[in-house]
Design a protein around this motif. Structure first.
Motif, PDB file in Angstrom:
ATOM      1  N   UNK A 149       0.817  -1.199   0.000  1.00 47.14           N
ATOM      2  CA  UNK A 149       0.000   0.000   0.000  1.00 47.14           C
ATOM      3  C   UNK A 149       0.858   1.260   0.000  1.00 47.14           C
ATOM      4  N   UNK A 150       0.343   2.281  -0.614  1.00 48.96           N
ATOM      5  CA  UNK A 150       1.019   3.561  -0.715  1.00 48.96           C
ATOM      6  C   UNK A 150       0.351   4.375  -1.803  1.00 48.96           C
ATOM      7  N   UNK A 151       1.041   5.395  -2.260  1.00 46.10           N
ATOM      8  CA  UNK A 151       0.484   6.270  -3.292  1.00 46.10           C
ATOM      9  C   UNK A 151       0.942   5.823  -4.675  1.00 46.10           C
ATOM     10  N   UNK A 152       0.005   5.837  -5.616  1.00 49.14           N
ATOM     11  CA  UNK A 152       0.317   5.602  -7.019  1.00 49.14           C
ATOM     12  C   UNK A 152      -0.093   6.858  -7.783  1.00 49.14           C
ATOM     13  N   UNK A 153       0.892   7.504  -8.397  1.00 50.97           N
ATOM     14  CA  UNK A 153       0.635   8.753  -9.117  1.00 50.97           C
ATOM     15  C   UNK A 153       1.191   8.610 -10.525  1.00 50.97           C
ATOM     16  N   UNK A 154       0.314   8.759 -11.500  1.00 54.54           N
ATOM     17  CA  UNK A 154       0.718   8.688 -12.898  1.00 54.54           C
ATOM     18  C   UNK A 154       0.223   9.939 -13.612  1.00 54.54           C
ATOM     19  N   UNK A 155       1.157  10.734 -14.107  1.00 53.95           N
ATOM     20  CA  UNK A 155       0.821  11.969 -14.812  1.00 53.95           C
ATOM     21  C   UNK A 155       1.163  11.776 -16.281  1.00 53.95           C
ATOM     22  N   UNK A 156       0.171  11.761 -17.178  1.00 50.93           N
ATOM     23  CA  UNK A 156       0.472  11.552 -18.604  1.00 50.93           C
ATOM     24  C   UNK A 156       1.213  12.751 -19.195  1.00 50.93           C
TER      25      UNK A 156
END
Length: 437
Positions: A149-156
């Motif tokens: 668990x944690x943060x998932x950040x995807x910026x196109x």
């Protein structure tokens, strides 16, 4: 049972609840074997020469929280950047809090790592980026083994995120002592921009050990501003590993503000893969009592025409201990680069300690690299001058310390965050500075 033995036995139970076809199953298995072979780092290792984990690892930590506990926003509002709109990924004792969070999939992904690990649509990103830049040292391997668990950040690509993203891990004290292992993955596409604020906050005086790993990938011309706020209770310890991989023309800045906690170890690793990268590492440390803060940085220059700038300020009072171990590594093909490293420290007390070890390892011949380190006390002449102008001794000392640390704040791009850090500095110094913060 030692903490190492407890972690190894807990992993067996942890693995039983995981899906065998998980995209990172083999990575976890390899990682737990690496931790089993290496164990916790000791002062015999050069990188840990000035920081001992002996007292911390003797605690009988709960590896998994036994019960969930909810918290109200009004009780933790002060830990948020509440005067500006943000995306929020919030965890309470390692468990995601949907009530306190504000995630999105509207043109970008700001969500949970557990979702990214379990859904097929995220599988290409996970396979491409997860655990690809993180080093295989024992504590990073331990986090990888328990990564869930944690943060998932995807910026196109070409996306400029319109508001900052907050990642906050709360420890409630629901357990007598608790170990947390958040794992964050941040992927920033070509020409995309993002601002991220990370905080680990204990809400009680119970012992907490957080072993966190964050991987950040910045594609061509990406711009990443990352801020770490460390102002925890004096029984909370944090071991932070941040790995940043930069492609050409990208700009990545990491500001680390260390004001609280029992022991804080920041491992910050930049890897420049393409030309014209710019890396900025800034930090302010203000601690007292028996607090211990260790900054261990690496900037790895592998391409030509790049820049890196490090500026760390430390103010140490009472019996506190500071460590700065900064390394700039320049490969032979990394010509025509500019690498700057500076570490300045003030010992307010005769009993405070700072161990500084700036390092340059250069294999290219057409570069401009410099480093510097100072350790001293407040300027007595400046204090005398200010006191002769009617400023009290306490206020004069505070103003000098504020001026010493303030230049690091100039590159903070979120005005509300800059005000918040200013107030934390004033609080740590212990006076009202007499002007708007």
């Amino acid at each position: 049972m030692s903490l190492k033995e407890k972690l190894l036995s807990s992993y067996l139970a942890f693995e039983d609840h995981l899906e065998a076809d998980s995209p990172i199953h083999d990575i976890r298995t390899k990682a737990i074997k690496a931790f089993e072979n290496q164990g916790f780092p000791s002062k015999k290792e050069e990188a840990w020469k000035y920081t001992s984990l002996n007292k911390i690892v003797k605690e009988d930590y709960s590896i998994f929280p036994k019960a969930e506990k909810t918290i109200e926003f009004k009780d933790v509002k002060k830990y948020f950047l509440h005067d500006v709109d943000t995306y929020k990924i919030i965890f309470v004792d390692g468990v995601y809090s949907s009530f306190l969070s504000e995630t999105t999939h509207d043109g970008l992904d700001v969500c949970l790592l557990s979702s990214a690990l379990s859904k097929d649509k995220y599988k290409p990103v996970i396979e491409t980026y997860f655990n690809k830049v993180a080093k295989d040292d024992s504590l990073t391997a331990l986090n990888t083994a328990f990564a869930k668990e944690g943060a998932y950040i995807y910026i196109p690509k070409h996306k400029e995120v319109e508001k900052p993203i907050e990642i906050i891990n709360f420890a409630t004290g629901n357990e007598a002592s608790l170990m947390l292992q958040p794992r964050n993955l941040v992927v920033v596409g070509e020409n995309a921009h993002v601002q991220i604020i990370e905080r680990h906050q204990s809400l009680s005086s119970h012992a907490v050990l957080t072993n966190t790993v964050t991987e950040i990938f910045a594609d061509k011309r990406a711009h990443v501003d990352y801020y770490k706020i460390q102002n925890d209770h004096k029984e909370a310890s944090l071991i932070d590993h941040t790995f940043i991989d930069q492609e050409r023309d990208s700009i990545c800045k990491v500001h680390t503000f260390s004001f609280g906690g029992k022991l804080t170890r920041n491992n910050l690793n930049f890897h420049q893969r393409g030309e014209h990268c710019d890396s900025v590492l800034n930090g302010i440390t203000i601690i007292e009592g028996k607090q211990h803060v260790d900054h261990n940085t690496l900037v790895h220059h592998a391409a030509a025409n790049c820049e890196s700038h490090q500026d760390y300020k430390g103010i140490f009072d009472e019996n506190s201990t500071g460590v700065f171990n900064g390394k700039v590594y320049v490969e032979k093909d990394a010509q025509k680069l500019d690498a700057f490293q500076q570490n300045n420290n003030i010992l307010v007390s005769d009993k405070a300690t700072i161990n500084a070890k700036p390092q340059l390892e250069i294999f290219a011949d057409d570069v401009r690299c410099s480093h510097g380190c100072t350790i001293g006390q407040l300027d007595e002449d400046a204090l005398f001058y200010m006191r002769s102008r009617g400023i009290g001794k306490k206020e004069a000392r505070a103003l000098l310390m504020y001026a010493f640390a303030n230049n690091v704040l100039e590159s903070v791009t979120i005005p509300e965050l800059k005000k918040r850090v200013n107030k934390l500095i004033a609080l740590k110094i212990g006076v009202n500075l007499g002007f708007d913060l």
